[in-house]
Scaffold this motif. Structure first.
Motif, PDB file in Angstrom:
ATOM      1  N   ALA A   1      27.264  31.519   4.796  1.00 28.76           N
ATOM      2  CA  ALA A   1      28.629  30.991   4.918  1.00 28.76           C
ATOM      3  C   ALA A   1      29.629  32.061   4.474  1.00 28.76           C
ATOM      4  N   PRO A   2      29.762  33.124   5.284  1.00 29.38           N
ATOM      5  CA  PRO A   2      30.641  34.232   4.859  1.00 29.38           C
ATOM      6  C   PRO A   2      32.074  33.786   4.575  1.00 29.38           C
ATOM      7  N   TRP A   3      32.530  32.734   5.301  1.00 34.81           N
ATOM      8  CA  TRP A   3      33.913  32.259   5.124  1.00 34.81           C
ATOM      9  C   TRP A   3      34.161  31.686   3.737  1.00 34.81           C
ATOM     10  N   ALA A   4      33.072  31.221   3.067  1.00 35.69           N
ATOM     11  CA  ALA A   4      33.248  30.644   1.729  1.00 35.69           C
ATOM     12  C   ALA A   4      33.579  31.736   0.708  1.00 35.69           C
ATOM     13  N   PHE A   5      33.341  32.995   1.099  1.00 34.72           N
ATOM     14  CA  PHE A   5      33.604  34.120   0.195  1.00 34.72           C
ATOM     15  C   PHE A   5      34.921  34.819   0.526  1.00 34.72           C
ATOM     16  N   GLU A   6      35.613  34.285   1.532  1.00 40.49           N
ATOM     17  CA  GLU A   6      36.859  34.917   1.954  1.00 40.49           C
ATOM     18  C   GLU A   6      38.017  33.950   1.775  1.00 40.49           C
ATOM     19  N   GLY A   7      39.209  34.510   1.671  1.00 40.63           N
ATOM     20  CA  GLY A   7      40.388  33.658   1.585  1.00 40.63           C
ATOM     21  C   GLY A   7      41.336  34.169   0.534  1.00 40.63           C
TER      22      GLY A   7
ATOM     23  N   SER B   1      19.570  26.216  -6.584  1.00 41.44           N
ATOM     24  CA  SER B   1      18.671  25.073  -6.332  1.00 41.44           C
ATOM     25  C   SER B   1      19.396  23.751  -6.548  1.00 41.44           C
ATOM     26  N   LEU B   2      20.296  23.705  -7.550  1.00 45.06           N
ATOM     27  CA  LEU B   2      21.032  22.453  -7.792  1.00 45.06           C
ATOM     28  C   LEU B   2      21.902  22.081  -6.588  1.00 45.06           C
ATOM     29  N   ILE B   3      22.688  23.060  -6.098  1.00 38.71           N
ATOM     30  CA  ILE B   3      23.642  22.787  -5.016  1.00 38.71           C
ATOM     31  C   ILE B   3      22.922  22.425  -3.714  1.00 38.71           C
ATOM     32  N   GLU B   4      21.681  22.980  -3.537  1.00 45.22           N
ATOM     33  CA  GLU B   4      20.930  22.668  -2.311  1.00 45.22           C
ATOM     34  C   GLU B   4      20.091  21.399  -2.448  1.00 45.22           C
TER      35      GLU B   4
ATOM     36  N   LEU C   1      31.384  25.245  -3.619  1.00 43.03           N
ATOM     37  CA  LEU C   1      29.943  25.073  -3.848  1.00 43.03           C
ATOM     38  C   LEU C   1      29.125  26.073  -3.041  1.00 43.03           C
ATOM     39  N   LEU C   2      29.528  26.316  -1.792  1.00 47.86           N
ATOM     40  CA  LEU C   2      28.794  27.278  -0.960  1.00 47.86           C
ATOM     41  C   LEU C   2      28.872  28.672  -1.560  1.00 47.86           C
ATOM     42  N   ARG C   3      30.026  29.005  -2.148  1.00 46.75           N
ATOM     43  CA  ARG C   3      30.185  30.317  -2.777  1.00 46.75           C
ATOM     44  C   ARG C   3      29.372  30.377  -4.071  1.00 46.75           C
ATOM     45  N   PHE C   4      29.404  29.279  -4.857  1.00 50.42           N
ATOM     46  CA  PHE C   4      28.772  29.292  -6.183  1.00 50.42           C
ATOM     47  C   PHE C   4      27.245  29.194  -6.113  1.00 50.42           C
TER      48      PHE C   4
ATOM     49  N   LEU D   1      30.227  20.570 -11.342  1.00 52.56           N
ATOM     50  CA  LEU D   1      29.989  20.971  -9.952  1.00 52.56           C
ATOM     51  C   LEU D   1      30.217  19.810  -8.982  1.00 52.56           C
ATOM     52  N   LEU D   2      29.961  18.577  -9.448  1.00 55.69           N
ATOM     53  CA  LEU D   2      30.169  17.406  -8.580  1.00 55.69           C
ATOM     54  C   LEU D   2      31.642  17.249  -8.185  1.00 55.69           C
ATOM     55  N   LYS D   3      32.525  17.874  -8.946  1.00 56.09           N
ATOM     56  CA  LYS D   3      33.952  17.724  -8.679  1.00 56.09           C
ATOM     57  C   LYS D   3      34.527  18.863  -7.842  1.00 56.09           C
TER      58      LYS D   3
END
Lengths: 159, 142
Positions: free
Chosen positions: A145-151, B35-38, B23-26, B15-17
Motif C-alpha cells: 500500500a505505497p499510498w499509505a506512506f505518502e501524503g 501481526s496484530l493489524i493483520e 494502520l496500513l502504514r503502521f 490502534l483500534l481508534k
C-alpha cells in the motif's frame, strides 16, 4: 469519603460518588475492602491528582444531559487531554489499572489522534519500539500500500 | 511511561481508534504490530466499533464516462464540506472486470458491497475492510 494513597505515600480524600467511576474501587467498596486507605502502588501522586480531577468533574455525568452541562464537560475533556505525551501515558496506565472506562477512552483517543499522521520512524520513537522487521519485510509492507506512506499530512516529528 | 514499554492491551485500544491509512502504514513499525493489524479478530473488532460511529461512514459511488468507470468515496454524513476522493476500484473481488460494471454501491454500516452489471447480474459482497487508494481529494461546495 474514600482515601487513596499514591506510590509516593501521599493520601487523597475523594467522594465516594466520584471514586466509584473506577470499577476496581467500586468492587473493593462493595466487597467491604475499602474501610481504611486504599494503596495504589502503580500510581504516583502527580498522575493521581489528574485522575481525581477527572473523577470529580465527571461525578454527575448522567445528569449533565438534563442540565445542559454537556458542552462544559466536552470543553473540560478537551483541556484535560492537553498534556505531555509521557504524562498522557501515565494517565492511560492509571485509568487501565483503576478500570475507569470513560477516562481510558478519552486518553486513548487523544493518543490515537496524536499518532494518526506520524511516520513509522516517529511512532517507533514515541512508543520506544525497536524495529525487528527485515528490510525485505519493510519493503513488502510499503509495496502492499505505497499510498499509505505518502501524503502531505505525514509527519516525521516526535511529540 | 518513562522507559517502560506500553502494555500490549493498551496498544490494541489505541490502534483500534486509528483510520485504515495509518494502520496500513503502521504495519511497518515492528513484527508484533504487523501481526496484530493483520489479525482477523482485530479487523472484526475494529469494524464493530466503526459501525456505530456515523462519522466514519462513507459512500462509494461510481460514474461512467465513455468506457471507463470512475469511483468516488464520499463522507457519509453529507455536508457542504464533505470530502470527495477519486479512488481506485474497490479491490475486493478478483476476476471482476470493473469496466463492465454499470454501478456500485457500498454500505459502510454492514460492509456490504453491491456490484451491478448490465442486464440481470447483481453481486453482493461482504468486505471486512474496504481499502481504496485516494487519488485526488475534492471538497464539495454547496
Amino acid at each position: 469519603m474514600v482515601k487513596l494513597k499514591s506510590n509516593d505515600d501521599k493520601e487523597f480524600e475523594v467522594e465516594e460518588a466520584a471514586v466509584i467511576q473506577s470499577e476496581m474501587i467500586k468492587n473493593m467498596i462493595e466487597d467491604g475492602c475499602a474501610t481504611s486507605v486504599i494503596p495504589l502502588p502503580n500510581i504516583d501522586s502527580k498522575t493521581l491528582i489528574k485522575v481525581i480531577e477527572y473523577l470529580n468533574k465527571h461525578i454527575n455525568m448522567g445528569k449533565a444531559a438534563e442540565t445542559g452541562e454537556e458542552d462544559d464537560l466536552k470543553e473540560f475533556d478537551e483541556q484535560f487531554v492537553n498534556m505531555g505525551w509521557e504524562e498522557l501515558f501515565d494517565v492511560i496506565m492509571a485509568a487501565n489499572y483503576l478500570n475507569i472506562h470513560e477516562l481510558m477512552e478519552l486518553c486513548c483517543q487523544s493518543a490515537a489522534d496524536r499518532l494518526k499522521n506520524k511516520s513509522v520512524r516517529a511512532v517507533r520513537e514515541m512508543l520506544k519500539i525497536t524495529n525487528d522487521l527485515t528490510e525485505e519485510e519493510e519493503q513488502e509492507i510499503i509495496n502492499d500500500a505505497p499510498w499509505a506512506f505518502e501524503g502531505p499530512e505525514i509527519d516525521d516529528t516526535v511529540n | 511511561m518513562h522507559n517502560n514499554k506500553v502494555p500490549h492491551d493498551i496498544i490494541i485500544e489505541i490502534l483500534l481508534k486509528l483510520p485504515a491509512k495509518s494502520l496500513l502504514r503502521f504495519k511497518g513499525v515492528c513484527k508484533s504490530w504487523r501481526s496484530l493489524i493483520e489479525d482477523s479478530r482485530f479487523i472484526n473488532l475494529r469494524h464493530d466499533r466503526c459501525k456505530s460511529d456515523i462519522n466514519s461512514h462513507k459512500f462509494l459511488m461510481s460514474c461512467k464516462k465513455e468506457d471507463h468507470c470512475y469511483y468516488y468515496s464520499v463522507d457519509a454524513p453529507l455536508q457542504h464540506d464533505s470530502v470527495v476522493s477519486l479512488v481506485d476500484p474497490p479491490n475486493v473481488v478478483s476476476g471482476i472486470n470493473y469496466d463492465q460494471l454499470s454501478g456500485v454501491c457500498f454500505s459502510s454500516r454492514n460492509s456490504m458491497l453491491l456490484l451491478i452489471f448490465p442486464y440481470d447480474e447483481v453481486v453482493f459482497v461482504r468486505t471486512i475492510m474496504i481499502i481504496v487508494q485516494e487519488i485526488q481529494n475534492k471538497t464539495c461546495l454547496a
